[in-house]
Design an enzyme around this catalytic site. Structure first.
Site, PDB file in Angstrom:
ATOM      1  N   LYS A 143       0.823  -0.881   0.044  1.00  0.00           N
ATOM      2  CA  LYS A 143       0.284  -0.056   0.156  1.00  0.00           C
ATOM      3  C   LYS A 143       0.769   1.147   0.125  1.00  0.00           C
ATOM      4  CE  LYS A 143      -4.081   1.843   2.795  1.00  0.00           C
ATOM      5  NZ  LYS A 143      -4.717   1.819   3.799  1.00  0.00           N
ATOM      6  N   SER A 164      -9.646   1.862   2.239  1.00  0.00           N
ATOM      7  CA  SER A 164      -8.952   2.922   1.955  1.00  0.00           C
ATOM      8  C   SER A 164      -7.915   1.962   1.034  1.00  0.00           C
ATOM      9  CB  SER A 164      -8.340   4.104   2.802  1.00  0.00           C
ATOM     10  OG  SER A 164      -7.444   3.315   3.377  1.00  0.00           O
ATOM     11  N   SER A 199     -10.402  -0.045   6.573  1.00  0.00           N
ATOM     12  CA  SER A 199      -9.965  -0.048   4.967  1.00  0.00           C
ATOM     13  C   SER A 199      -8.878  -1.267   4.938  1.00  0.00           C
ATOM     14  CB  SER A 199      -9.324   1.026   5.116  1.00  0.00           C
ATOM     15  OG  SER A 199      -9.839   2.098   5.214  1.00  0.00           O
TER      16      SER A 199
END
Ligand code: GLN
Length: 493
Positions: A78, A159, A183
């Site tokens: 990420k 997210s 997330s």
């Protein structure tokens, strides 16, 4: 079997038997990324050259008999984790040109154990969102398609949407994510894969771009619960560089996955039966409980009375902390700077922050500074802190009678781009089942458990006692075995 179809456990076994090399596995992933990323937009940055070099070095280590526990496993990271020498964006214009001179602890540990990084995965800007649509680099397409409307672009959740889409589409067998209010778990559910947020303090936050420091936790995504356990072990552990990191031994998470649930008491919180939730999700929840009962668990109805205040509490606490954490982006120290010749410092701050932050991030900063401001602090922030303590106390009470709690992960399947975009509150409602675990610091996993009538994946969530990731993985593993979820998305390598 094609390398991109391998789970991490299968790939490690194949590497061990010399039926596969790290280079072959990495190349297969990079080819898949090259082919599908222009469409999915799951990666912001692809580090192909570094990945090839790392895979070669990994094969050499294995040949010398020095293989680490993740030797040769390709991963997506990420783009909220700082990676030394590799641009890190947090999906924001604000970090334009930022190349970290240091590595986050979690990614350093993954590298230490032999993992190969394919690149940096897309996300909502500064991890604020549930759809990946707030990314300054554009949205991510969910590789799953709705049977009744295959032309729709569905969101992957957020997210950590890029990480989840990459794993679902078989661009990578695993990925890192972070979870402040859901997330990891919500995108895992939307993309039909597994994802675990460990206990607050289990993974170091050092080198992760901060959103809300008392809620943020790192965790892995993978296609199986076992793979999540393998990755989590490498990501966990005490770090003197993070004062909130827990000094506790890291158990053998992988062994817990097949432990079974015989004799466990599974709690079903009454308050999670929310109005307007699709009947299919309600039915899958009931099915999940029946599977666990068949596997020898006892199902117990419990009450978490303060749950109904969890979302408003989260949306006070998280923006408050975000407004403070994001104060550092001032156009002076790093990233974007917008200024005219002769501008005053204040004009520099204003121009930089107005251009650098997207709308959702600005909204959070406004909410956060408002609830922290003199006169409103007591009414909002302090009140939210008190309610947060009550939410945590509800769970502490529950652990006296149950060993784990099972709920749906999200109140809907993946929605289409544009569907909730103009209504921030509708978007925030998607976090209704996930934020409580962050507010109370508890571990939670999402496991793919079935498809809805439109062919979209749905997830079940298991929440556990503090530092009982093993219990969470055991229950998650039992759900996974019973569900036998084998479906794969339309768009995949
Ligand atoms: N969707 C939630 C939010 O927008 C959670 C985000 C997260 O966990 N990083 O704040």
């Amino acid at each position: 079997m094609r390398p991109t179809d391998l789970t991490i456990a299968e790939g490690l076994a194949a590497l061990e038997r010399r039926e596969l090399s790290a280079l072959e596995w990495t190349r297969a992933c990079l080819e898949a990324i090259e082919r599908l990323n222009p469409r999915l937009n799951a990666f912001i940055t692809v580090t192909a050259e570094q990945a090839i070099a790392a895979a070669r070095a990994s094969d050499a280590r294995r040949a010398r008999g020095e293989a680490g526990p993740l030797e040769g496993v390709p991963l997506a990271i990420k783009d909220l984790f700082c990676t030394e020498g590799v641009r890190t964006t947090a999906a924001s214009r604000m970090l334009e040109g930022f190349v970290p001179p240091y590595e986050s602890t979690v990614t350093a540990q993954l590298k230490r154990d032999g993992a190969v990084f394919l690149g940096k995965a897309n996300l909502d800007e500064f991890a604020m969102g549930s759809s990946n649509l707030t990314s300054a680099f554009g949205g991510v397409e969910n590789p799953w398609k709705r049977a009744d409307a295959p032309e729709l672009r569905l969101v992957p959740g957020g997210s950590s949407g890029g990480s989840a889409a990459a794993v679902a589409a078989r661009l990578a067998p695993g990925a890192t994510g972070t979870d402040t209010g859901g997330s990891i778990r919500q995108p895992a559910a939307f993309c039909g894969i597994a994802g675990i947020k460990p206990t607050y303090g289990r993974c170091s936050r050092y080198g992760i771009v901060a959103f809300a420091s008392s809620l943020d936790q790192a965790g892995p995504f993978a296609r199986t619960v076992e793979d999540c356990a393998i990755l989590l072990r490498s990501m966990s552990g005490h770090d003197p560089k993070d004062s909130t990191s827990a000094d506790r031994p890291v158990p053998d998470f992988r062994a817990a996955v097949s432990r079974g649930v015989k004799g466990l008491r599974i709690g079903v919180p009454r308050e999670y039966r929310v109005e307007g939730m699709p009947a299919e999700i309600e039915a899958l929840w009931r099915q999940g409980l029946a599977w666990l009962r068949d596997a020898g668990a006892e199902i117990v109805e419990i009450s978490l009375p303060h749950t109904r205040h969890a979302l408003p509490t989260y949306y006070v606490v998280a923006p408050a902390e975000a407004s403070s954490n994001l104060a550092r982006y001032d156009g002076v120290r790093y990233g974007l700077r917008v200024a005219q010749q002769g501008d005053h410092l204040r004009a520099l701050y204003e121009a930089t922050r107005a251009e650098g932050f997207g709308r959702e991030v600005q909204r959070r900063i406004l909410i956060g500074t408002y609830v922290l401001s003199a006169g409103y602090y007591d009414a909002y922030y302090l009140k939210a802190q008190k309610v947060r303590a009550l939410i945590a106390r509800d769970f502490a009470e529950a652990w006296k009678t149950v060993d784990a709690i099972v709920t749906p992960t999200a109140p809907s399947a993946a929605f289409a781009e544009g569907e909730k975009q103009d209504d921030p509150v509708a978007m925030y409602l998607n976090d209704i089942f996930t934020v409580t675990a962050n507010l109370a610091g508890l571990p939670g996993i999402s496991v793919p458990a079935g498809l809805d009538a439109k062919g979209l994946p749905l997830g079940l969530q298991v929440i556990g006692r503090p530092f009982d990731e093993e219990g969470v993985l055991a229950v998650g593993g039992a759900i996974e075995r019973a569900a036998g979820f084998r479906a794969a998305p339309e768009v995949r390598a």
